[in-house]
Scaffold this motif. Structure first.
Motif, PDB file in Angstrom:
ATOM      1  N   LEU A  40      28.672  45.011  45.758  1.00  0.00           N
ATOM      2  CA  LEU A  40      29.568  44.460  44.493  1.00  0.00           C
ATOM      3  C   LEU A  40      30.845  44.866  44.469  1.00  0.00           C
ATOM      4  N   GLU A  41      31.106  46.335  44.368  1.00  0.00           N
ATOM      5  CA  GLU A  41      32.413  46.956  44.299  1.00  0.00           C
ATOM      6  C   GLU A  41      33.325  46.430  45.599  1.00  0.00           C
ATOM      7  N   THR A  42      32.528  46.442  46.942  1.00  0.00           N
ATOM      8  CA  THR A  42      33.484  46.014  47.867  1.00  0.00           C
ATOM      9  C   THR A  42      33.914  44.492  47.754  1.00  0.00           C
ATOM     10  N   ILE A  43      33.102  43.776  47.513  1.00  0.00           N
ATOM     11  CA  ILE A  43      33.541  42.334  47.304  1.00  0.00           C
ATOM     12  C   ILE A  43      34.470  42.301  46.198  1.00  0.00           C
ATOM     13  N   LEU A  44      34.621  43.006  45.003  1.00  0.00           N
ATOM     14  CA  LEU A  44      35.470  42.884  43.978  1.00  0.00           C
ATOM     15  C   LEU A  44      36.720  43.484  44.407  1.00  0.00           C
ATOM     16  N   ALA A  45      36.934  44.528  45.127  1.00  0.00           N
ATOM     17  CA  ALA A  45      38.192  45.204  45.677  1.00  0.00           C
ATOM     18  C   ALA A  45      38.565  43.996  46.603  1.00  0.00           C
ATOM     19  N   ALA A  46      37.805  43.328  47.557  1.00  0.00           N
ATOM     20  CA  ALA A  46      38.426  42.480  48.321  1.00  0.00           C
ATOM     21  C   ALA A  46      38.959  41.054  47.455  1.00  0.00           C
ATOM     22  N   ALA A  47      38.258  40.874  46.485  1.00  0.00           N
ATOM     23  CA  ALA A  47      38.673  39.545  45.666  1.00  0.00           C
ATOM     24  C   ALA A  47      40.067  39.877  45.094  1.00  0.00           C
ATOM     25  N   ASN A  48      40.247  41.164  44.690  1.00  0.00           N
ATOM     26  CA  ASN A  48      41.425  41.344  44.057  1.00  0.00           C
ATOM     27  C   ASN A  48      42.523  41.477  45.096  1.00  0.00           C
ATOM     28  N   GLU A  49      42.198  42.107  46.336  1.00  0.00           N
ATOM     29  CA  GLU A  49      43.224  42.140  47.295  1.00  0.00           C
ATOM     30  C   GLU A  49      43.823  40.607  47.700  1.00  0.00           C
ATOM     31  N   LYS A  50      42.876  39.770  47.569  1.00  0.00           N
ATOM     32  CA  LYS A  50      43.063  38.424  47.920  1.00  0.00           C
ATOM     33  C   LYS A  50      43.984  37.705  46.910  1.00  0.00           C
ATOM     34  N   GLY A  51      44.171  38.415  45.684  1.00  0.00           N
ATOM     35  CA  GLY A  51      44.754  37.810  44.453  1.00  0.00           C
ATOM     36  C   GLY A  51      43.935  37.263  43.284  1.00  0.00           C
ATOM     37  N   TRP A  52      42.685  37.309  43.707  1.00  0.00           N
ATOM     38  CA  TRP A  52      41.711  36.632  42.629  1.00  0.00           C
ATOM     39  C   TRP A  52      41.405  37.975  41.613  1.00  0.00           C
ATOM     40  N   GLU A  53      42.324  37.970  40.481  1.00  0.00           N
ATOM     41  CA  GLU A  53      42.120  38.965  39.589  1.00  0.00           C
ATOM     42  C   GLU A  53      40.951  39.031  39.001  1.00  0.00           C
ATOM     43  N   ALA A  54      40.584  40.280  38.907  1.00  0.00           N
ATOM     44  CA  ALA A  54      39.066  40.326  38.330  1.00  0.00           C
ATOM     45  C   ALA A  54      38.932  41.857  38.107  1.00  0.00           C
ATOM     46  N   ASP A  55      38.317  42.109  36.734  1.00  0.00           N
ATOM     47  CA  ASP A  55      38.095  43.362  36.546  1.00  0.00           C
ATOM     48  C   ASP A  55      36.559  43.781  36.833  1.00  0.00           C
ATOM     49  N   THR A  56      35.676  42.740  36.848  1.00  0.00           N
ATOM     50  CA  THR A  56      34.237  42.898  37.060  1.00  0.00           C
ATOM     51  C   THR A  56      34.042  41.375  37.478  1.00  0.00           C
TER      52      THR A  56
END
Length: 309
Positions: A189-205
């Protein structure tokens, strides 16, 4: 203060359990010490693992790392460290320091559960686990459960997730409440979350729509399968809801909230699966659309083999 001195560790009995922290951005997976705990590889600054009372947790850490623990016994066997869980269910924690990096490790000591004998724990319905699917180790019947009430819903179990996010939705307000949660799932989940933020999908969780399910609850909501990964603590139905409006954000930018947003998140998961980042465990992933009860979401798990549906 009592210290135990060994050539490779310093263990202290006064380390305090990890509590929630204020933060303004997600923490990347490489921010901590690279360790392996019970087979889970992690470079997160915070990770959590479960064990039965008196059970050994196996750790591989850098040889010159320093360890401090709040409870439990430590020993060394070849290249690994054995951390023996305390005899009483509850929370212990460890700090691992190495060359300026630091990782905190929560040890969630389970409350024993005897499948086929216990139908509930202190009034909380558990139900009956089926025989392991194809005798796979990942489907082994749990021997114990995490007492959420004793550890606090706000306990941070990884940098961007809290224990209460994974609780079962049954018996609201009941205390105590029990659940399972696997470290492989936290790393994923942490890996997916970091990738989502790098893609521009802002999310803190991620919003976890469904985490752990007891066999009792899984059957009560109409599921006929007895081998859902939700029953074993390594599955989550998730979506990004940074604007906190109760539904998936518009990830594909088409102005609508629909299954395509869930498919966009699954596509990102598939890209990560192809890359196999540190600690990634293969598993299931699928996009779901809206119905009368919920908006679009994505199922993800760490079952140990690839599955798409």
């Amino acid at each position: 203060m009592k210290f135990i001195f060994l050539p490779w560790i310093i263990a202290s009995a006064e380390l305090h359990p990890v509590q929630p922290v204020d933060k303004t951005e997600t923490v990347k997976t490489g921010a901590g010490v690279e360790i392996t705990v019970n087979g889970t590889r992690s470079a997160l600054p915070l990770i959590s693992v479960s064990a039965m009372p008196g059970e050994e947790v196996r750790l591989a850490i850098p040889e010159d790392a320093r360890i401090e623990t709040s409870d439990g016994k430590l020993s060394r066997d070849a290249a690994e460290i054995a951390w023996t869980a305390p005899e009483a269910p509850g929370l212990a924690d460890m700090k691992i320091s190495h060359r300026g990096a630091e990782t905190r490790l929560n040890l969630l000591v389970l409350t024993p559960f005897e499948n086929g004998v216990d139908d509930s724990l202190n009034g909380y319905r558990i139900g009956m686990y089926a025989r392991p699917l194809r005798d796979l180790p990942s489907y082994a019947v749990p021997k114990g459960l995490i007492d959420l009430t004793a550890m606090s819903e706000d306990l941070r179990v990884s940098p961007n997730f809290q224990l209460g996010q994974f609780r079962c939705k049954q018996q609201p307000g009941h205390e105590p409440t029990y659940l399972l949660m696997q470290p492989d799932m936290l790393v994923k989940l942490e890996t997916i979350l970091a990738a989502a933020n790098e893609k521009g999908w802002e999310a803190d969780t991620f919003f976890v729509m469904s985490g752990y399910r007891t066999p009792f609850y899984n059957a009560a909501i109409g599921n006929t399968t007895t081998s859902s990964r939700h029953l074993y603590g390594d599955a989550a139905d998730i979506y990004i809801d940074q604007d906190r409006d109760g539904q998936m954000d518009d990830l594909d930018g088409n102005g609508r909230i629909d299954k395509e947003d869930a498919r966009a998140l699954v596509k990102l998961i598939d890209e990560l699966a192809a890359e196999q980042p540190e600690g990634w465990v293969v598993g299931g992933a699928s996009a779901y659309g809206s119905n009368a009860a919920h908006g679009p979401f994505v199922h993800v798990d760490t079952r140990g083999y690839s599955a798409r549906w």
